[in-house]
Design a protein around this motif. Structure first.
Motif, PDB file in Angstrom:
ATOM      1  N   UNK A 185      13.560  -4.110 -11.244  1.00 36.74           N
ATOM      2  CA  UNK A 185      12.211  -4.274 -11.791  1.00 36.74           C
ATOM      3  C   UNK A 185      11.168  -4.287 -10.679  1.00 36.74           C
ATOM      4  N   UNK A 186      11.258  -3.283  -9.786  1.00 34.45           N
ATOM      5  CA  UNK A 186      10.288  -3.159  -8.699  1.00 34.45           C
ATOM      6  C   UNK A 186       9.674  -1.764  -8.719  1.00 34.45           C
ATOM      7  N   UNK A 187       8.412  -1.643  -8.369  1.00 29.12           N
ATOM      8  CA  UNK A 187       7.764  -0.323  -8.312  1.00 29.12           C
ATOM      9  C   UNK A 187       8.126   0.420  -7.041  1.00 29.12           C
ATOM     10  N   UNK A 188       7.965   1.739  -7.086  1.00 30.46           N
ATOM     11  CA  UNK A 188       8.207   2.602  -5.939  1.00 30.46           C
ATOM     12  C   UNK A 188       6.895   3.305  -5.572  1.00 30.46           C
ATOM     13  N   UNK A 198      12.106   5.417 -18.665  1.00 32.42           N
ATOM     14  CA  UNK A 198      10.775   5.169 -19.238  1.00 32.42           C
ATOM     15  C   UNK A 198      10.072   3.933 -18.686  1.00 32.42           C
ATOM     16  N   UNK A 199      10.791   3.021 -18.048  1.00 30.95           N
ATOM     17  CA  UNK A 199      10.137   1.832 -17.490  1.00 30.95           C
ATOM     18  C   UNK A 199      10.001   1.905 -15.972  1.00 30.95           C
ATOM     19  N   UNK A 200      10.279   3.049 -15.390  1.00 34.55           N
ATOM     20  CA  UNK A 200      10.146   3.225 -13.948  1.00 34.55           C
ATOM     21  C   UNK A 200       8.664   3.227 -13.571  1.00 34.55           C
ATOM     22  N   UNK A 201       8.284   2.365 -12.630  1.00 35.03           N
ATOM     23  CA  UNK A 201       6.898   2.282 -12.174  1.00 35.03           C
ATOM     24  C   UNK A 201       6.750   2.997 -10.829  1.00 35.03           C
ATOM     25  N   UNK A 202       5.889   4.004 -10.800  1.00 32.84           N
ATOM     26  CA  UNK A 202       5.657   4.797  -9.601  1.00 32.84           C
ATOM     27  C   UNK A 202       4.185   4.721  -9.217  1.00 32.84           C
ATOM     28  N   UNK A 203       3.936   4.547  -7.921  1.00 30.35           N
ATOM     29  CA  UNK A 203       2.573   4.492  -7.393  1.00 30.35           C
ATOM     30  C   UNK A 203       2.337   5.744  -6.558  1.00 30.35           C
ATOM     31  N   UNK A 204       1.238   6.429  -6.816  1.00 34.00           N
ATOM     32  CA  UNK A 204       0.900   7.655  -6.095  1.00 34.00           C
ATOM     33  C   UNK A 204      -0.241   7.396  -5.127  1.00 34.00           C
ATOM     34  N   UNK A 205      -0.090   7.891  -3.922  1.00 38.37           N
ATOM     35  CA  UNK A 205      -1.145   7.746  -2.924  1.00 38.37           C
ATOM     36  C   UNK A 205      -2.213   8.823  -3.101  1.00 38.37           C
ATOM     37  N   UNK A 206      -3.360   8.595  -2.439  1.00 40.23           N
ATOM     38  CA  UNK A 206      -4.459   9.570  -2.392  1.00 40.23           C
ATOM     39  C   UNK A 206      -4.921   9.978  -3.790  1.00 40.23           C
ATOM     40  N   UNK A 207      -5.006   8.985  -4.666  1.00 42.93           N
ATOM     41  CA  UNK A 207      -5.502   9.249  -6.009  1.00 42.93           C
ATOM     42  C   UNK A 207      -4.614  10.138  -6.841  1.00 42.93           C
ATOM     43  N   UNK A 223      -0.004  10.810 -17.527  1.00 43.28           N
ATOM     44  CA  UNK A 223      -0.917  10.343 -16.480  1.00 43.28           C
ATOM     45  C   UNK A 223      -0.881   8.827 -16.338  1.00 43.28           C
ATOM     46  N   UNK A 224      -0.673   8.104 -17.445  1.00 43.94           N
ATOM     47  CA  UNK A 224      -0.644   6.649 -17.362  1.00 43.94           C
ATOM     48  C   UNK A 224       0.759   6.110 -17.082  1.00 43.94           C
ATOM     49  N   UNK A 225       1.705   6.974 -16.781  1.00 40.56           N
ATOM     50  CA  UNK A 225       3.006   6.519 -16.311  1.00 40.56           C
ATOM     51  C   UNK A 225       2.961   6.205 -14.808  1.00 40.56           C
ATOM     52  N   UNK A 226       1.892   6.583 -14.147  1.00 42.71           N
ATOM     53  CA  UNK A 226       1.760   6.360 -12.717  1.00 42.71           C
ATOM     54  C   UNK A 226       0.639   5.360 -12.438  1.00 42.71           C
ATOM     55  N   UNK A 227       0.711   4.748 -11.268  1.00 43.47           N
ATOM     56  CA  UNK A 227      -0.402   3.997 -10.709  1.00 43.47           C
ATOM     57  C   UNK A 227      -0.980   4.820  -9.561  1.00 43.47           C
ATOM     58  N   UNK A 228      -2.269   4.646  -9.298  1.00 40.57           N
ATOM     59  CA  UNK A 228      -2.966   5.493  -8.327  1.00 40.57           C
ATOM     60  C   UNK A 228      -3.778   4.637  -7.369  1.00 40.57           C
ATOM     61  N   UNK A 229      -3.703   4.942  -6.062  1.00 41.69           N
ATOM     62  CA  UNK A 229      -4.594   4.242  -5.155  1.00 41.69           C
ATOM     63  C   UNK A 229      -5.972   4.892  -5.205  1.00 41.69           C
TER      64      UNK A 229
END
Length: 227
Positions: A68-71, A116-125, A157-163
């Motif tokens: 249960x950790x984001x990548x 479906x519950x995988x949390x991914x963070x994308x850099x540079x928007x 688009x809302x499956x990702x987090x964005x900086x």
């Protein structure tokens, strides 16, 4: 990791993993989280120039879900064509391309459907993905049903987090309109030459409310990383 543990009131660490071996990567992620106190993982946007969705990383994704950790996905030393050898084009073009190509592969290869519950963070928007999501959709509509993901690429688009490393109010406003402030995280790109020196001031200039600034500036990260 030791520095983060010594200053846990201010710093947290992410664990990296050798993606050339998904099983080993999964074990390293588990070790980093359970033994070293990492709050998530950080990986490059390709594996030996192969996009993430085209690499068999299911064991690694499964470990992230189980823990249960984001990548956090950040480009690192993508191959540099001669055309991007000058003027900082490696950082401007190739880094954002690297992210975009892997995002497309994660969607089209079904990784997001399988986890479906995988949390991914994308850099540079998010690279070009938020801006070109509907161009991805055109390709999706031409695919055979058995080869296509369960939804059009723009639906993810809302499956990702964005900086927020976008440097200007207009792209930040577009990203907000597309994914919402609850999917945006403050970023600086420090200590690289393309650093955003006043990320909070930029959000203020872009018209984000005080409540949104609190959410993007830390509260959303605390929730995502369970701090």
């Amino acid at each position: 990791g030791e520095v983060a543990q010594q200053h846990g009131d201010r710093l947290s660490a992410l664990a990296t993993a050798p993606l050339q071996d998904a099983q080993l990567a999964a074990r390293e992620l588990e070790y980093g989280v359970k033994q070293c106190g990492a709050i998530g993982g950080v990986i490059a946007a390709n594996v030996d120039e192969v996009s993430l969705g085209e690499t068999d990383l299911d064991a690694f994704w499964a470990a992230a879900v189980a823990l249960d950790v984001p990548i956090f996905i950040h480009p690192s030393q993508p191959q540099m064509p001669p055309r991007t050898g000058k003027y900082g084009m490696l950082q401007v073009v190739q880094f954002t391309y690297d992210t975009t190509a892997s995002v497309g592969s994660l969607i089209f290869s079904g990784v997001l459907d399988r986890f479906p519950t995988l949390n991914l963070i994308l850099s540079h928007g998010g690279g070009y993905y938020p801006y070109q999501a509907y161009r991805f959709d055109r390709v999706y509509r031409n695919m055979a049903a058995e080869e296509a993901p369960s939804q059009a690429p723009s639906a993810y688009v809302r499956r990702f987090y964005y900086d927020t490393i976008l440097y200007d109010a207009q792209p930040l406003g577009y990203l907000k309109s597309l994914v919402g402030t609850d999917r945006m995280l403050l970023g600086t790109d420090y200590p690289f030459p393309v650093v955003e020196n006043d990320p909070v001031g930029l959000l203020e200039t872009a018209g984000f409310t005080a409540e949104e600034l609190v959410r993007i500036g830390g509260e959303q990260a605390k929730m995502l990383f369970k701090l």
